[in-house]
Design an enzyme around this catalytic site. Structure first.
Site, PDB file in Angstrom:
ATOM      1  N   HIS A  33      -6.307   3.064  -3.706  1.00 30.96           N
ATOM      2  CA  HIS A  33      -5.906   3.086  -2.966  1.00 30.96           C
ATOM      3  C   HIS A  33      -6.668   4.769  -2.288  1.00 30.96           C
ATOM      4  O   HIS A  33      -6.003   5.155  -1.670  1.00 30.96           O
ATOM      5  CB  HIS A  33      -5.209   2.973  -1.762  1.00 30.96           C
ATOM      6  N   HIS A  59       4.354  -2.399   3.161  1.00 32.23           N
ATOM      7  CA  HIS A  59       3.501  -0.819   2.197  1.00 32.23           C
ATOM      8  C   HIS A  59       5.188  -0.108   1.550  1.00 32.23           C
ATOM      9  O   HIS A  59       6.176  -0.647   2.417  1.00 32.23           O
ATOM     10  CB  HIS A  59       3.668   0.501   4.106  1.00 32.23           C
ATOM     11  N   ASP A  99       0.945  -1.379   0.034  1.00 34.28           N
ATOM     12  CA  ASP A  99       0.106   0.156   0.238  1.00 34.28           C
ATOM     13  C   ASP A  99       1.083   1.203  -0.105  1.00 34.28           C
ATOM     14  O   ASP A  99       2.278   1.598   0.420  1.00 34.28           O
ATOM     15  CB  ASP A  99      -0.702  -0.174   1.328  1.00 34.28           C
ATOM     16  N   HIS A 124      -5.619   9.469   0.099  1.00 37.59           N
ATOM     17  CA  HIS A 124      -5.303   8.852   1.393  1.00 37.59           C
ATOM     18  C   HIS A 124      -5.690   9.531   1.958  1.00 37.59           C
ATOM     19  O   HIS A 124      -5.029  10.112   2.943  1.00 37.59           O
ATOM     20  CB  HIS A 124      -3.677   8.684   1.137  1.00 37.59           C
TER      21      HIS A 124
HETATM   22 ZN   LIG Z   1      -3.066   3.034   3.373  1.00 38.88          ZN
END
Ligand SMILES: [Zn+2]
Length: 290
Positions: free
Chosen positions: A144, A239, A93, A148
């Site tokens: 995503h 991540h 991510d 964010h």
């Molecule tokens: Zn995230």
């Protein structure tokens, strides 16, 4: 009026959630019932108010628990058919990151493993070539959100739709294919998200296990969290963006990925992308793009 995103052909298999999740429908009924009670039996209003307050508490908890299904369909594991094929999904991510993402791609390539990158559209726009490279090397880029935003779970339906539409358009323009999967920032959401996901044909995905590698600087600790009980059908979260750095300055995901891939191999598991796990067709446009 139809926005460009509405015209993107979407696969109904990806949007399996009902228009309103059952609990949200029940909540609307709870509100209507409470209003009715307050009108018909005014002396009972404290009870009606209490019912509404309890209902709101449950809705809020559903949004604050990333793996809950109270607010609609939510993959915490791969479908049973994928698990039967011994597939697992690595999801990475918050990228793309011009330094960390290429290192992650090299590690995955070396092992023939594939992953899904839940990218932030705002980061993808200045790194479009890197996004295309992710796809060209056999991986998947999914939605995503656009920015964010830490306030994502506080947005109303129109603002949520704007976030998702902007990201869908960005990724469709960069990779040639609109995403089919969405992960909420920090996994937090509210009851308005499910109908918007359905409109865009997006399946919400959370995870089976995460390593908290945006804050945990010790790669061994992150690895233990990800491999504890690892088995077929698991969705793992790491991540490349917002990645914590170890004492050596290397992003934790880069340090721990070789050992994670070793464990996946040792267990006879195969790391695939989410569209592969769902057996979604790859659009002909992306397969033939030059
Ligand atoms: Zn995230």
């Amino acid at each position: 009026m139809t926005s460009p995103t509405d015209r993107i052909p979407l696969d109904a298999r990806a949007g399996t959630s009902p228009r309103w999740p059952a609990y949200v429908t029940a909540s609307l009924a709870c509100h209507a019932g409470a209003a009715g009670v307050a009108i018909v039996a005014p002396q009972a209003w404290p009870w009606a108010l209490g019912a509404v307050a309890a209902n709101h508490a449950v809705l809020a908890a559903g949004g604050l628990l990333p793996r809950s299904r109270w607010l609609g369909s939510n993959w915490t594991r791969l479908p049973a058919a994928a698990a039967a094929r011994r597939e697992v999904a690595l999801t990475i991510d918050d990228g793309p990151d011009p330094e960390v993402t290429p290192a992650v791609l090299d590690l995955l390539d070396r092992r023939g493993a594939r992953a899904t990158f839940f990218c932030i559209a705002e980061r993808a726009r200045p790194h479009a070539a890197l996004c295309r490279e992710i796809v060209a090397r056999g991986h998947s880029v999914q939605n995503h959100s656009d920015r964010h935003a830490h306030t994502f779970s506080l947005l109303g339906p129109k603002a949520i739709a704007r976030e998702l539409a902007a990201a869908q358009e960005t990724f469709a323009a960069i990779t040639g294919e609109p995403p089919r999967f969405f992960r909420a920032p920090a996994g937090l959401r509210n009851p308005f998200l499910a109908p918007v996901l359905q409109r865009f044909g997006l399946q919400l995905v959370s995870w089976t296990r995460r390593g908290f590698d945006t804050v945990q600087r010790d790669a061994a600790t992150v690895l233990v969290r990800l491999v504890r009980g690892l088995g077929a059908g698991d969705i793992l979260l790491a991540h490349d963006g917002h990645a914590a750095r170890g004492a050596d300055g290397v992003a934790v995901v880069v340090s721990m990925l070789p050992a994670l891939l070793d464990r996946i191999d040792a267990l006879g598991l195969v790391a695939v992308t989410l569209p592969e796990a769902a057996r979604l067709e790859v659009a002909a446009t992306s397969a033939t793009a030059s």
